[in-house]
Design a protein around this motif. Structure first.
Motif, PDB file in Angstrom:
ATOM      1  N   GLY A  91       0.811  -1.208   0.000  1.00 34.72           N
ATOM      2  CA  GLY A  91       0.000   0.000   0.000  1.00 34.72           C
ATOM      3  C   GLY A  91       0.842   1.254   0.000  1.00 34.72           C
ATOM      4  N   VAL A  92       1.898   1.261   0.812  1.00 42.63           N
ATOM      5  CA  VAL A  92       2.800   2.414   0.826  1.00 42.63           C
ATOM      6  C   VAL A  92       3.562   2.497  -0.490  1.00 42.63           C
ATOM      7  CG1 VAL A  92       4.831   3.393   1.966  1.00 42.63           C
ATOM      8  CG2 VAL A  92       2.995   2.412   3.336  1.00 42.63           C
ATOM      9  N   GLY A  93       3.927   1.311  -1.042  1.00 39.15           N
ATOM     10  CA  GLY A  93       4.633   1.316  -2.317  1.00 39.15           C
ATOM     11  C   GLY A  93       3.803   1.887  -3.450  1.00 39.15           C
ATOM     12  N   ARG A  94       2.494   1.659  -3.424  1.00 37.94           N
ATOM     13  CA  ARG A  94       1.628   2.213  -4.472  1.00 37.94           C
ATOM     14  C   ARG A  94       1.517   3.732  -4.376  1.00 37.94           C
ATOM     15  NH1 ARG A  94      -3.628  -0.737  -6.505  1.00 37.94           N
ATOM     16  NH2 ARG A  94      -3.020   0.652  -8.200  1.00 37.94           N
ATOM     17  N   LEU A  95       1.844   4.284  -3.212  1.00 29.16           N
ATOM     18  CA  LEU A  95       1.800   5.736  -3.029  1.00 29.16           C
ATOM     19  C   LEU A  95       3.172   6.375  -3.189  1.00 29.16           C
ATOM     20  CD1 LEU A  95      -0.503   5.762   0.127  1.00 29.16           C
ATOM     21  CD2 LEU A  95      -1.171   6.395  -2.192  1.00 29.16           C
ATOM     22  N   SER A  96       4.179   5.558  -3.481  1.00 25.58           N
ATOM     23  CA  SER A  96       5.547   6.063  -3.572  1.00 25.58           C
ATOM     24  C   SER A  96       5.707   7.001  -4.761  1.00 25.58           C
ATOM     25  CB  SER A  96       6.519   4.888  -3.687  1.00 25.58           C
ATOM     26  OG  SER A  96       7.841   5.345  -3.908  1.00 25.58           O
ATOM     27  N   HIS A  97       6.658   7.929  -4.625  1.00 28.16           N
ATOM     28  CA  HIS A  97       6.987   8.830  -5.724  1.00 28.16           C
ATOM     29  C   HIS A  97       7.960   8.180  -6.713  1.00 28.16           C
ATOM     30  CE1 HIS A  97       4.770  11.902  -3.736  1.00 28.16           C
ATOM     31  NE2 HIS A  97       5.631  12.061  -2.738  1.00 28.16           N
ATOM     32  N   ASN A  98       8.478   7.017  -6.337  1.00 24.65           N
ATOM     33  CA  ASN A  98       9.382   6.287  -7.219  1.00 24.65           C
ATOM     34  C   ASN A  98       8.552   5.492  -8.230  1.00 24.65           C
ATOM     35  OD1 ASN A  98      11.119   4.104  -8.237  1.00 24.65           O
ATOM     36  ND2 ASN A  98      12.611   4.881  -6.762  1.00 24.65           N
ATOM     37  N   GLY A  99       8.723   5.784  -9.513  1.00 25.15           N
ATOM     38  CA  GLY A  99       7.916   5.167 -10.547  1.00 25.15           C
ATOM     39  C   GLY A  99       8.001   3.648 -10.618  1.00 25.15           C
ATOM     40  N   PRO A 100       9.217   3.055 -10.668  1.00 20.88           N
ATOM     41  CA  PRO A 100       9.312   1.586 -10.735  1.00 20.88           C
ATOM     42  C   PRO A 100       8.698   0.882  -9.528  1.00 20.88           C
ATOM     43  CG  PRO A 100      11.377   2.590 -11.426  1.00 20.88           C
ATOM     44  CD  PRO A 100      10.527   3.692 -10.890  1.00 20.88           C
ATOM     45  N   ILE A 101       8.900   1.432  -8.329  1.00 19.51           N
ATOM     46  CA  ILE A 101       8.305   0.821  -7.137  1.00 19.51           C
ATOM     47  C   ILE A 101       6.787   0.897  -7.205  1.00 19.51           C
ATOM     48  CG2 ILE A 101       8.058   1.044  -4.635  1.00 19.51           C
ATOM     49  CD1 ILE A 101      10.932   1.950  -4.491  1.00 19.51           C
TER      50      ILE A 101
END
Length: 296
Positions: A91-101
């Motif tokens: 869930g946190v990864g889907r909100l990340s500013h990092n595109g690949p993550i």
């Protein structure tokens, strides 16, 4: 305007009479249906005292019921912990500013939400058996835990994402203005508030994990429902066995829901309480004032 009439108009005298008549007819119909079912079960001898007597012996509980309860609780506990960890990470990864993550987490969540839990259990069970990943006695448990973790982790990830995005945008903007990094903002400001708001949905999802352990009978996993059918087969009392198992499942689900509700209340109460001051901050900020008071 009263809360009862917010979504619909208050019924008038005729409507109230009509509602009472419909309710009475419905109750009578349900009573007749239950009476017919009871009569048929009684005719087949499924509700006689002899069919319930095996549950008064310790051998039945030791051989069938208790291993099923242990298997269900073990698989549910492991799956809940792993699914919560995986779900929050995704869930946190889907909100990340990092595109690949963000792309990887999105694909992972959408894929495992679309795959049926039973398919994942069977696939994991066959894969673990093929490469001897786990001992033979733990293969079924590992397959059940893997399927439940992947599916419910993906669902919890969506719950986390929805909980964080539902918060006011001004909080993240204020944290950024204070110089906090994205990770610090998420960990210290957004996630604690989101957890409190999404606890009811998380509670219902945890109950789903507990109930879905029953699917594991397809890969020979020992759980409560499978053991109930085995009791019915061994003693010829399918209906009493399933009634007992249903009562046990309802009790476990109710206990889990009650515990989660208590945690929710404590979190909501603590979130409203004033935050305790740091002793070191008091020393640093209040020391001059303290010296002035001492000098006075």
């Amino acid at each position: 305007m009263s809360t009862a009439s917010v979504l619909f108009d208050a019924p008038g005298p005729r409507a109230r009479v009509r509602n009472r008549v419909v309710s009475a007819i419905t109750l009578v119909f349900l009573a007749l249906v239950l009476w017919v079912i009871y009569g048929k079960l009684s005719a087949k001898g499924q509700l006689t005292s002899a069919k319930w007597e095996p549950f008064l012996t310790g051998n039945l509980w030791k051989t069938y019921v208790l291993p099923g309860i242990q298997g269900t609780l073990t698989a549910a506990a492991i799956s809940i912990v792993l699914a919560m960890i995986l779900g929050f990470a995704l869930g946190v990864g889907r909100l990340s500013h990092n595109g690949p993550i963000r792309w990887f987490c999105s694909v992972f969540v959408e894929f495992f939400r679309a795959v049926p839990v039973l398919i994942m259990m069977i696939f994991a069970f066959a894969l673990y058996a093929l490469y001897d990943v786990f001992p033979s006695k733990q293969l079924a448990l590992a397959g059940v835990v893997t399927g439940l973790t992947l599916y419910n982790g993906a669902v919890i990830a969506e719950i986390v994402r929805a909980g964080v995005t539902s918060l006011p945008r001004g909080q993240a903007e204020a944290a950024s203005a204070l110089g906090l990094r994205w990770g610090q903002t998420m960990r210290a400001i957004l996630l604690p508030q989101a957890i409190t708001s999404m606890l009811p949905v998380l509670i219902s999802q945890l109950v789903v994990v507990l109930k879905d352990t029953a699917i594991g009978y397809q890969i020979t996993f020992v759980e409560m429902v499978r053991q109930g059918t085995q009791v019915g087969s061994a003693y010829g009392n399918y209906v009493p066995a399933l009634i007992v198992i249903a009562i046990l499942m309802i009790s476990v689900n109710f206990a889990l829901s009650a515990a989660a509700v208590r945690v929710e209340k404590r979190l909501r109460r603590s979130s409203r309480a004033p935050r305790p001051l740091d002793a070191q901050a008091i020393e640093q900020e209040g020391a001059p004032g303290a010296r002035v008071q001492q000098a006075d």
